[in-house]
Write an enzyme that holds these catalytic residues in place. Sequence first.
Site, PDB file in Angstrom:
ATOM      1  N   ARG A  39     -27.660 108.536  49.676  1.00  0.00           N
ATOM      2  CA  ARG A  39     -26.939 107.204  49.502  1.00  0.00           C
ATOM      3  C   ARG A  39     -25.788 107.447  48.463  1.00  0.00           C
ATOM      4  NH1 ARG A  39     -32.471 104.001  49.184  1.00  0.00           N
ATOM      5  NH2 ARG A  39     -33.078 105.958  48.567  1.00  0.00           N
ATOM      6  N   LYS A  46     -28.233 113.603  42.656  1.00  0.00           N
ATOM      7  CA  LYS A  46     -28.212 112.225  42.083  1.00  0.00           C
ATOM      8  C   LYS A  46     -28.478 112.115  40.785  1.00  0.00           C
ATOM      9  CE  LYS A  46     -31.552 109.404  43.429  1.00  0.00           C
ATOM     10  NZ  LYS A  46     -32.017 108.056  44.396  1.00  0.00           N
ATOM     11  N   ASP A 137     -34.906 108.722  39.163  1.00  0.00           N
ATOM     12  CA  ASP A 137     -33.639 107.885  39.372  1.00  0.00           C
ATOM     13  C   ASP A 137     -33.842 106.738  38.874  1.00  0.00           C
ATOM     14  OD1 ASP A 137     -35.552 106.783  41.095  1.00  0.00           O
ATOM     15  OD2 ASP A 137     -33.898 106.877  42.758  1.00  0.00           O
ATOM     16  N   GLY A 174     -40.481  99.163  47.272  1.00  0.00           N
ATOM     17  CA  GLY A 174     -41.717  99.021  48.126  1.00  0.00           C
ATOM     18  C   GLY A 174     -42.294  97.709  47.429  1.00  0.00           C
ATOM     19  N   ASN A 204     -42.809  98.028  43.554  1.00  0.00           N
ATOM     20  CA  ASN A 204     -43.156  99.094  42.931  1.00  0.00           C
ATOM     21  C   ASN A 204     -42.118  99.979  42.301  1.00  0.00           C
ATOM     22  OD1 ASN A 204     -44.289 101.744  42.369  1.00  0.00           O
ATOM     23  ND2 ASN A 204     -43.602 102.518  44.532  1.00  0.00           N
ATOM     24  N   LYS A 385      -4.460 121.450  16.936  1.00  0.00           N
ATOM     25  CA  LYS A 385      -5.393 122.065  17.705  1.00  0.00           C
ATOM     26  C   LYS A 385      -5.894 123.434  17.102  1.00  0.00           C
ATOM     27  CE  LYS A 385      -5.199 126.010  19.748  1.00  0.00           C
ATOM     28  NZ  LYS A 385      -4.951 127.227  20.613  1.00  0.00           N
TER      29      LYS A 385
END
Length: 512
Positions: A39, A46, A137, A174, A204, A385
């Site tokens: 997705r 992911k 996730d 769920g 869930n 730098k």
Amino acid sequence: MTADRKTRTQTQKSPSKRGGSHGPRPLACVILAGGLGTRMRSALPKVLHTVCGKPMISYPLSAAWGLRPQKTVIVTGVSSHEDITRALSTAGDAPEKTKMKLSFALQREALGTGHALLTAMKELKGFGGSVVVLNGDFPLITPGTVRKLLGLHRRHGNSVTLGSFIAQDPGPYGRIVRDSAGLPERIVEKTDLTPAHEGIREVNSGLYVLEPEAADLLGKIEKNRTKKEYYLTDILALARATGLRTGAYPIAPEQEFAGVNNFRELCMAESIMRRRIVEGLMENGVRFVNPGSAFLDAGVSCAPGVVIYPNVHLQGSTSIGKGCIIYPNVRIIDSVIREGALVLDSSVIESSDVGNDSQIGPFAHLRPGSVIRRSAKIGNFVEIKKSTIGEGTKAMHLSYIGDSSVGNSVNIGAGTITCNYDGVNKHRTVIEDGVFIGSDSQLVAPVTIKRGSFVAAGSTITKDVPEESLAISRVEQKNVEGWARKKRGGSKTAPGKKMAQGKTRGTTRKGL
Ligand code: UD1
Ligand code: CA
């Protein structure tokens, strides 16, 4: 809380063949990250997408570390294995990770969360303790919540415990189906919902605790008919059918369990995380002029008394010392800004160290490896730098200083350039204490300007300059009197003079 107490009582009433009496067993954690993450529509796994500067998976990992588990297993997939193992074995939060003794279980085919845990159990063969399972996730999870669920699990002597939450919109989660006595019966995934499940808002979370007797049932989970996957969520009904004690507790608000499956959800999770970070710092005495436009990574620290103006980005492991002011549109990455320093508008600072009471910007760029010592000033359109700038030294306008070591109390005039690159190699420039570099000078490296010397404006310096001397390398000026008048064909007055008397350019021309 009310729901928590209710479910607890109900669980205690539950008849149980086993469970209920075991004391705390050794603990392992499993983090599920073997899914395809389709997705997200992204080549990057992911769980490696960042939330406030850290890969998503590092949050459940830290939450797991809060339990001090004996082992931690991360389930990876074929397409994500290499990236995940590499990301978690390199620097960053390394100390935690090395202590965690991470191991990885490669799930060769993404056959679902139940199959993923079964794969992890192979790594835990012979372990025989409690296993805390976390989805990879849900970055907003906190260590406190994981500890709380484990506490409930142990107190009730459950064989399977899962964390639930009440969702505003149960959407992709769920649903927890409870029996008439209010005990958790099973979990129904979005794809299998029927009208009977309408109105269920308890869902869930993706956080579970399993005892070995429940883990033994993982192999009995059957393939879900709709998705053709083995759902870990089926363990609840399976355990219950076997007479094991189970529990589901709404332990934290929805915010903590927001699952990330696409970029919209990632963005939502990140904005919540961002707010958490900023609010935590405000409590610690940091002033944000507009908290909604402050973008701080999770690894950033700010001492009390810091002021942060709008649209400031503080990234990586940046730390800001007491009393610093960070003005609008500044971006600071992996840098230390010490007490009392000011970073003025629109400056960029990367992997650098900025000393006490110094001043950077506006519009300055400190590139990696810059060390600015106490009370130095780096001003407008100056780029530094891999250089050290000494105490009280000033480079206020339009300069480039690269691969240089600049002493204390040096004055670097506007437009000074260190020519550090000869097209093949980089060379160093050394400017010792108390040197004055006149404007528009080029210092061709390798070169050293010794203590207390002066470089005349407009010089190109190619040789070392001894102490206390003047270096001047420019063509001597010659003034040719009347040259301009002659060029204009003998007119006595310069055009500027007439303009100043109020005539337009056009009328001046007509007169010629
Ligand atoms: C899952 C739960 C759902 C819960 C939600 C909470 C299942 C079947 N559903 O749904 O009840 O409300 O999390 O966010 O578990 N994974 C693997 N291997 C696989 C498949 C997934 O390791 O074969 C990992 C994923 O990488 C991810 C986690 O398991 O980190 C959850 O998988 P995901 O597909 O996101 O589950 P959801 O559909 O969100
Ligand atoms: Ca998910």
